[in-house]
Design an enzyme around this catalytic site. Structure first.
Site, short mmCIF file in Angstrom:
data_model
loop_
_atom_site.label_atom_id
_atom_site.label_comp_id
_atom_site.label_asym_id
_atom_site.label_seq_id
_atom_site.Cartn_x
_atom_site.Cartn_y
_atom_site.Cartn_z
CE1 TYR A 62 -3.33 -2.90 0.73
CE2 TYR A 62 -4.58 -0.88 0.52
CZ TYR A 62 -4.53 -2.24 0.52
OH TYR A 62 -5.67 -2.96 0.29
CG ASP A 94 -8.14 -4.89 1.07
OD1 ASP A 94 -9.14 -4.31 1.56
OD2 ASP A 94 -7.97 -5.03 -0.16
C1 IPM Z 1 -10.59 -1.17 2.75
C2 IPM Z 1 -10.61 -0.70 1.33
C3 IPM Z 1 -9.37 0.14 1.06
C4 IPM Z 1 -8.17 -0.75 1.33
C5 IPM Z 1 -9.31 0.75 -0.34
C6 IPM Z 1 -10.48 1.65 -0.57
C7 IPM Z 1 -8.00 1.43 -0.61
O1 IPM Z 1 -10.72 -1.79 0.47
O2 IPM Z 1 -10.54 -0.32 3.67
O3 IPM Z 1 -10.61 -2.37 2.97
O4 IPM Z 1 -7.78 -1.53 0.46
O5 IPM Z 1 -7.61 -0.65 2.42
MG MG Z 2 -10.98 -3.61 1.47
#
Ligand code: IPM
Ligand code: MG
Length: 343
Positions: free
Chosen positions: A132, A236
């Site tokens: 990320y 995630d």
């Molecule tokens: C979550 C979402 C986010 C992430 C996106 C919107 C970047 O999927 O909070 O799980 O991947 O963290």
């Molecule tokens: Mg997510």
């Protein structure tokens, strides 16, 4: 001094569910100062700032942030998402992302075997590292020779602190999930830190699973899990899976925390839901349960329990939105929780 809560409904479904969460907090007796900020796609298109410097300044001063969801079809620009949610997670160093999954009513489970339905688990997701961080690039972009790199960043400190947090919140077992058989460098660091931290917590059971096996076990028998600790991307993915085990994205809450500074951002996991947003039918449960996590974090555990109990009771009585078997609108579903808190 009442707690200062920065309210960021942002976009789409977020605008509909956050007012319900505030309504429930007030009914639960939360005497907070709520201040809403203009962080959304309209403001981005108007100002060019995902978060203006003035708003950023104010957000730093809040005791907690109550968040909706970010994203808009008109903003086809990763910088907007990165400039709101990921910036808040990274720059406020909210390294713990707690994603609980608890089954409040048997009818919400997709699992066929009755004895494997009663899920009550917590994903402890690393929230500030991994893929990320946005390190990498595209070389020879648009040509047949293009090369794209996306780096997976894992640090000794980052991995250690998230594993330590998992032990701090575990009741019976911590399961560490990685892909160290294929991703040997990052996985090697996770394995080393896991073994070192686990050795200091011999009172808690421990287990390691590769992420593919963890996905399989979560579907096969999710009742086996208590706390799962994992990296940003796997957390995630697995947290969407676990949401579906307890009623779907509409019910899943989360807390983004820095336990050392006390900072926290609380958001439903569902996102903006562009397919159903704006019709008054989105489920406010994820936002309401996120608000419950917020008050627990702020030091009001009884209030948190009362909110959670009211949610469970409303769902049990089918006083909820369609996605979880009721026929109420978003605000009626909020009212059903409020009614139980006011009784
Ligand atoms: C979550 C979402 C986010 C992430 C996106 C919107 C970047 O999927 O909070 O799980 O991947 O963290
Ligand atoms: Mg997510």
């Amino acid at each position: 001094m009442p707690e200062k809560i920065a309210v960021l409904p942002c976009d789409g479904a977020g605008k509909e569910v956050v007012p319900e969460a505030i309504k429930v907090l007030r009914a639960a007796g939360a005497d907070f100062a709520f201040e809403e900020f203009d962080v959304n796609a309209d403001a981005y298109l108007r100002t060019g700032h995902a978060i203006t410097p003035e708003v950023w300044n104010d957000l730093q001063k809040a005791d907690a942030i109550l968040f909706g969801a970010v994203g808009d079809p008109r903003v086809n620009d990763a910088a907007y998402l990165a400039g709101v949610l990921l910036r808040l997670r990274f720059e406020l160093d909210l390294y713990v992302n707690l994603r609980p999954a608890k089954l409040y009513d048997d009818r919400l489970s997709p699992i066929r075997r009755e004895d494997r339905r009663q899920v009550d688990l917590l994903i402890v997701r690393e929230n500030t590292e991994g893929i990320y961080v946005g390190l990498g690039g595209r070389f020879k972009k648009g040509t047949k020779d293009e090369v794209a790199l996306q780096e997976d960043v894992n640090t000794h400190g980052g991995v250690t602190r998230i594993i330590e947090h998992a032990f701090a919140v575990a009741k019976r077992e911590v399961v560490m999930v990685d892909k160290s058989n294929a991703m040997t460098h990052a996985g090697g660091l996770w394995q080393d830190r896991w073994k070192a931290v686990a050795a200091q917590h011999s009172n808690v059971k421990t287990r390691h699973l590769y992420v593919d096996a963890a996905a399989m076990q979560l579907v096969k028998d999710p009742t086996q899990f208590d706390v799962i600790v994992t990296g940003n991307l796997f957390g995630d993915i697995l947290s969407d899976l676990t949401a579906e085990l307890v009623g779907g994205m509409g019910v899943a809450p989360s807390a983004n925390l820095n336990p050392a500074t006390g900072r926290g951002l609380f958001e439903p996991v569902h996102g903006t839901a562009p397919d159903i947003a704006g019709q008054g039918i989105v489920n406010p449960t994820g936002a309401i349960l996120s608000a419950s996590m917020m008050v627990k974090h702020l030091g009001f555990p009884d209030m948190a329990d009362a909110i959670e109990g009211a949610v469970e009771s409303a769902i049990g009585a089918r006083e909820c939105t369609r996605d979880i078997g009721g026929n109420l609108s978003t605000s009626q579903a909020g009212d059903a929780v409020v009614k139980r808190l006011s009784d």
